[in-house]
Design an enzyme around this catalytic site. Sequence first.
Site, short mmCIF file in Angstrom:
data_model
loop_
_atom_site.label_atom_id
_atom_site.label_comp_id
_atom_site.label_asym_id
_atom_site.label_seq_id
_atom_site.Cartn_x
_atom_site.Cartn_y
_atom_site.Cartn_z
N TYR A 147 0.85 -1.19 0.00
CA TYR A 147 0.00 0.00 0.00
C TYR A 147 0.89 1.24 0.00
O TYR A 147 1.52 1.57 1.01
CB TYR A 147 -0.88 -0.03 1.25
CG TYR A 147 -2.22 0.65 1.12
CD1 TYR A 147 -2.46 1.63 0.17
CD2 TYR A 147 -3.26 0.32 1.98
CE1 TYR A 147 -3.69 2.25 0.06
CE2 TYR A 147 -4.50 0.94 1.89
CZ TYR A 147 -4.70 1.89 0.93
OH TYR A 147 -5.93 2.51 0.83
N LYS A 189 -0.62 -0.96 -4.59
CA LYS A 189 -1.75 -0.04 -4.66
C LYS A 189 -1.29 1.35 -4.24
O LYS A 189 -0.60 1.50 -3.22
CB LYS A 189 -2.87 -0.52 -3.73
CG LYS A 189 -4.02 0.48 -3.56
CD LYS A 189 -5.12 -0.12 -2.72
CE LYS A 189 -6.15 0.92 -2.31
NZ LYS A 189 -7.30 0.31 -1.60
N LYS A 191 -2.43 5.10 -3.02
CA LYS A 191 -3.49 5.98 -2.52
C LYS A 191 -3.36 7.31 -3.24
O LYS A 191 -2.42 8.08 -3.01
CB LYS A 191 -3.34 6.17 -1.00
CG LYS A 191 -4.36 7.12 -0.40
CD LYS A 191 -5.76 6.58 -0.49
CE LYS A 191 -6.04 5.53 0.55
NZ LYS A 191 -7.45 5.07 0.54
N ASP A 219 -6.26 4.37 -6.11
CA ASP A 219 -7.46 4.70 -5.32
C ASP A 219 -7.46 6.17 -4.94
O ASP A 219 -6.84 6.56 -3.95
CB ASP A 219 -7.49 3.83 -4.05
CG ASP A 219 -8.63 4.22 -3.12
OD1 ASP A 219 -9.57 4.90 -3.56
OD2 ASP A 219 -8.58 3.83 -1.93
N PRO A 220 -8.18 7.03 -5.70
CA PRO A 220 -8.22 8.46 -5.38
C PRO A 220 -9.33 8.85 -4.40
O PRO A 220 -9.54 10.04 -4.16
CB PRO A 220 -8.45 9.11 -6.74
CG PRO A 220 -9.26 8.10 -7.49
CD PRO A 220 -8.77 6.75 -7.02
N ASN A 221 -10.07 7.89 -3.86
CA ASN A 221 -11.13 8.18 -2.88
C ASN A 221 -12.09 9.27 -3.35
O ASN A 221 -12.31 10.28 -2.66
CB ASN A 221 -10.53 8.57 -1.53
CG ASN A 221 -10.01 7.37 -0.75
OD1 ASN A 221 -8.83 7.31 -0.43
ND2 ASN A 221 -10.88 6.40 -0.46
N HIS A 318 -10.39 -4.23 2.16
CA HIS A 318 -9.96 -2.89 2.51
C HIS A 318 -9.14 -2.91 3.79
O HIS A 318 -9.26 -3.81 4.61
CB HIS A 318 -11.21 -2.02 2.69
CG HIS A 318 -10.96 -0.68 3.28
ND1 HIS A 318 -11.13 -0.41 4.63
CD2 HIS A 318 -10.57 0.49 2.72
CE1 HIS A 318 -10.85 0.85 4.86
NE2 HIS A 318 -10.51 1.42 3.72
N HIS A 347 -2.13 -2.20 6.03
CA HIS A 347 -1.32 -1.07 6.51
C HIS A 347 -0.14 -1.53 7.36
O HIS A 347 0.56 -0.69 7.93
CB HIS A 347 -2.19 -0.12 7.34
CG HIS A 347 -2.95 0.89 6.55
ND1 HIS A 347 -3.91 0.53 5.63
CD2 HIS A 347 -2.91 2.25 6.53
CE1 HIS A 347 -4.43 1.64 5.09
NE2 HIS A 347 -3.84 2.68 5.62
N ARG A 400 -9.78 10.72 14.96
CA ARG A 400 -9.01 10.94 13.74
C ARG A 400 -9.64 12.05 12.93
O ARG A 400 -10.84 12.04 12.67
CB ARG A 400 -8.95 9.65 12.92
CG ARG A 400 -8.22 9.83 11.60
CD ARG A 400 -8.10 8.54 10.83
NE ARG A 400 -7.64 8.78 9.46
CZ ARG A 400 -7.42 7.84 8.56
NH1 ARG A 400 -7.61 6.56 8.87
NH2 ARG A 400 -7.02 8.15 7.34
#
Length: 420
Positions: A147, A189, A191, A219-221, A318, A347, A400
């Site tokens: 990641y 991947k 981010k 993955d641009p969210n 995920h 992660h 967060r």
Amino acid sequence: MRTPITRVSITPIAFPDPPLLNSAGLHQPWALRSIVEVTAADGSVGLGESYGDAPHLELLGKVAPVLDGLDVFDLTGLRTRAAAAIGAADTPDRHGLTGPSSAAKTLARVVSPFEVALLDLQGQATGRPVWALLGGLVRDRVPFSGYLFYKWAAHPGAEPDDYGEALDPAGLVEQARRMVARYGFRSLKLKGGVLPPDDEIAAVEALREAFPEHPLRLDPNCAWTVETSVRVAEKTAGLLEYLEDPTPGLAGMAEVAAAVPMPLATNMCVVELGDLPEAVRRDSVQVVLADHHYWGGLTGSATLAAVCRTWGIGLSMHSNSHLGISLAAMVHLGAATPNLTYDADTHTPWQLGADVVTEPLSFVDGAVAVPHGPGLGVTLDRDALARMHADYLACGLRERDDTSYLRQFRPGFEKLRPRW
């Protein structure tokens, strides 16, 4: 014979988190988690791991006392008691990287760590690993994807971490080289949603040149419009294994899917089973990323996998900042899920060695060997738990908030979806 619960404890913890960038902002210096311990009448202890934000902790605290006396095999009773304890509470996350929230999603997030702990206890009681309780073994090793993140070298005022800065294609390639050398990942991947789309296209091209055999994902969210998503997809045709959540919503995703050559994946527009009929009708997504933390645990994720198999939808997993209990749960789920067709996210590299289990599961050639002992197969490191709880008390963070943290250094920053 019943095996009743006699005690439930919840310990909030914190551990260092690198300055990772995403479309919502910047990871704060500390990641927050919670460790759930469920003790049965025979003295055995089941483990669960969950989010550590204050609103979530409050709901976990409401559920813990109502589980007293519940049989560890009564997962229906767990959900019933949890639903009664929290009512219609809805606690969305502040970063918004896991899609829209609802009372149903909140209940699923709250149930998850208790359900994992009960499955751990069931496995210990029967002498079987959790994967056996989920239907049996379909693979001995569960593959994961490296990641990659755009990131600063360090949080302001702190020392750089081992991965250093990555704000351009060269920095990302070097990050990937370090990660692949250490963990052996066979797919990667990125981010995205951080830099202008053309910069991220250049990053994908550089990664493809450096890793010609590795499947790549981006993955641009939901940072892009439909038009931008299509343009990026055309520029990366033949480079990406899948494009994840390029644009918001099932309707927008369907427009993109109809025009691009690669599959679209999501963990943001299919977040409940009720989202799947429209997603299938529109052909909005071809891959769904399960996550037992917000799909109601391992059995809820197994249900999602079965529905995806019915409709021919691919499946991955995920990941958010997590420690060894969550990794173990992911590995057991992956071991028992026939249609886990894509490497799972993790992660683990970004926790930089921090963990709360005595013997963390290890990565070899990008995969984790499936444990065969009773339950989850991991043991809580109580000294590490105490240290991380002390860090939680001292760090001052209670929720967060990637956006507010980045605003400290970029006062004009706004979380926009889409941005480009």
